[in-house]
Write an enzyme that holds these catalytic residues in place. Structure first.
Site, mmCIF file in Angstrom:
data_model
loop_
_atom_site.group_PDB
_atom_site.id
_atom_site.type_symbol
_atom_site.label_atom_id
_atom_site.label_comp_id
_atom_site.label_asym_id
_atom_site.label_seq_id
_atom_site.Cartn_x
_atom_site.Cartn_y
_atom_site.Cartn_z
ATOM 1 N NE ARG A 102 28.938 56.509 129.333
ATOM 2 C CZ ARG A 102 28.853 57.796 128.986
ATOM 3 N NH1 ARG A 102 29.804 58.636 129.350
ATOM 4 N NH2 ARG A 102 27.837 58.249 128.283
ATOM 5 C CE1 TYR A 128 44.413 35.863 133.411
ATOM 6 C CE2 TYR A 128 43.837 38.029 132.557
ATOM 7 C CZ TYR A 128 43.524 36.699 132.778
ATOM 8 O OH TYR A 128 42.321 36.218 132.354
ATOM 9 C CG ASP A 165 47.392 42.607 138.436
ATOM 10 O OD1 ASP A 165 46.842 42.378 139.525
ATOM 11 O OD2 ASP A 165 46.989 42.136 137.355
HETATM 12 C C1 LIG Z 1 46.634 38.826 138.043
HETATM 13 C C2 LIG Z 1 45.417 39.085 137.215
HETATM 14 N N1 LIG Z 1 45.193 40.310 136.739
HETATM 15 C C3 LIG Z 1 44.106 40.585 135.980
HETATM 16 C C4 LIG Z 1 43.174 39.615 135.669
HETATM 17 C C5 LIG Z 1 41.979 39.956 134.829
HETATM 18 O O1 LIG Z 1 40.873 40.143 135.646
HETATM 19 P P1 LIG Z 1 39.347 39.845 135.210
HETATM 20 O O2 LIG Z 1 39.254 38.395 134.908
HETATM 21 O O3 LIG Z 1 38.581 40.285 136.418
HETATM 22 O O4 LIG Z 1 39.071 40.693 134.004
HETATM 23 C C6 LIG Z 1 43.361 38.328 136.178
HETATM 24 C C7 LIG Z 1 42.374 37.264 135.869
HETATM 25 O O5 LIG Z 1 42.604 36.085 136.090
HETATM 26 C C8 LIG Z 1 44.508 38.051 136.962
HETATM 27 O O6 LIG Z 1 44.746 36.823 137.468
#
Ligand SMILES: Cc1ncc(COP(=O)(O)O)c(C=O)c1O
Length: 390
Positions: free
Chosen positions: A47, A99, A171
């Site tokens: 971890r 998202y 992101d």
């Molecule tokens: C832009 C974006 N950020 C974060 C995520 C979340 O990622 P994960 O599905 O790998 O947990 C997604 C998932 O579709 C995403 O499209």
């Protein structure tokens, strides 16, 4: 310094094993022996750290040009770790088209634990400053929104944030460091769903975080080690492998996206196409200034008389599935699938109509993808919307 493509393939040199292996081995060990009880060891428990995971963490740090990288068991675990560095009473500005899973964790988890959020439209920089409060600590957004592919200026948001001593968190899932390096544009933290383009083969769920300072790195590491949402060594190895072909995959995906757009533009049944690479839009101007490409996702609207469900159900080669960024092309109906959790009025307000199709373009022959889209449109034309079923 070597070029980006060389960095993708070679990353850090591997010379920590006795075999001459070209790739970092999958170190499957949850614990590590101490030479003696008082020894200070580099590795003690998985971890806290694992050599395979660390290789990937250093690799994404190199590619994003950051200070520290961290690998998590999913994109959501990575996003959770980043928001977990804030405290009760902190206020964070959040892009209005992030998202859905991120909205859920902010609204139904962090909000309940005392972190405040305000939603801003980061594509319109003028909305940011008026939303800043005394306790605002950060801005968080996706430079390319999903599913309408609207583009925000990372440099523009970061400039405002710096003026007010806020962190900028981006992101970067849709663009990846191949197409944009947010830290170089002024951001402080980058997060990824590495499930998408970075791994690229729909075979692993993973998340990554990169910080631009040791200080932020320490905060994220504390959460990673304390909460333990770490990426397994097997999955870290899959993401590492995926990253090696990131640029060649994305080049083909973008080339295919342009060819598909050229086809869609000629179909009268397609009323609108969303893609930042289409000239003449504000999105195109920002993306051309800040990105090295436009990505492999596009969306389009079918005319009201076309049955959008019949269209996607009829696709043969292009699979009907959420997610994106992999070698195979995927189509989905955001209204019914990825965004179905939003109430209908909010879906429509966000521009997600029943006629909207999102296409995550893969690396197949574009002629086959276009032939599939063509036969599905022709089928949907012959099976128009039944007014009584609306
Ligand atoms: C832009 C974006 N950020 C974060 C995520 C979340 O990622 P994960 O599905 O790998 O947990 C997604 C998932 O579709 C995403 O499209």
């Amino acid at each position: 310094m070597t070029g980006f493509n060389t960095q993708l393939v070679h990353g850090q040199n591997v010379h920590d094993n006795q075999t001459g292996a070209i790739n970092i081995p999958i170190y499957n060990s949850s614990t590590y022996a101490y030479p003696s009880a008082t020894s200070k060891v580099r590795w003690d428990y998985e971890r806290s750290g694992n050599p395979t995971r660390e290789y990937l963490e250093k690799q994404i740090t190199l590619l994003e040009n950051g200070k520290n990288g961290f690998a998590f068991a999913s994109g959501m675990a990575a996003i959770h770790a980043v928001f977990a560095i804030f405290k009760q009473g902190d206020h964070i500005l959040v892009g209005n088209q992030i998202y859905g899973g991120t909205f859920r964790i902010l609204n139904q988890y962090f909000k309940e634990r005392g972190i405040e959020f305000s939603v801003v439209d980061t594509t319109n920089l003028a909305t940011i400053e008026p939303a800043i409060k005394e306790n605002t600590k950060a801005t968080y957004f996706e430079p390319v929104t999903n599913p309408l592919l609207h583009v925000s200026s990372v440099a523009g948001v970061a400039k405002i944030a710096q003026k007010h001593h806020l962190l900028t968190i981006v992101d970067n899932t849709f663009l990846t460091p191949y197409l944009q390096k947010p830290l170089e544009l002024g951001a402080d933290i980058v997060v990824h769903s590495a499930t998408k383009y970075l791994s690229g083969h729909s075979d692993v769920i993973a998340g990554l975080v990169v910080t631009n300072s040791e200080e932020l790195g320490k905060k994220v590491y504390f959460v990673q080690n304390a909460l333990g949402g770490v990426l397994s060594p097997e999955s870290a190895s899959l993401v590492r492998r995926g990253i090696q072909t990131l640029a060649v995959r994305m080049d083909r995906q973008q080339q295919n996206a342009f060819e598909i757009i050229h086809f869609l533009e000629q179909r009268p049944e397609v009323t609108k196409i969303y893609y930042p690479g289409i000239k003449g839009t504000k999105d195109y101007l920002i993306a051309s200034a800040e990105c090295q490409g436009f990505g492999g996702v596009l969306s389009f609207e079918l005319a009201p008389k076309i049955n959008a469900s019949a269209f996607v159900n009829q696709l043969q080669l292009i699979r009907l599935a959420v997610s994106l960024g992999a070698v195979e092309s995927l189509a989905e109906l955001p209204y019914e699938m990825s965004h179905a959790e939003l109430p209908p009025a909010e879906r429509l307000k966000a521009g997600i109509s029943t006629q909207l199709i999102r296409l995550a373009v893969g690396i197949e022959d574009s002629s086959d993808l276009i032939a599939d889209l063509k036969q599905a449109i022709d089928f949907a034309v012959q099976h128009p919307v039944n007014k009584q079923s609306i």
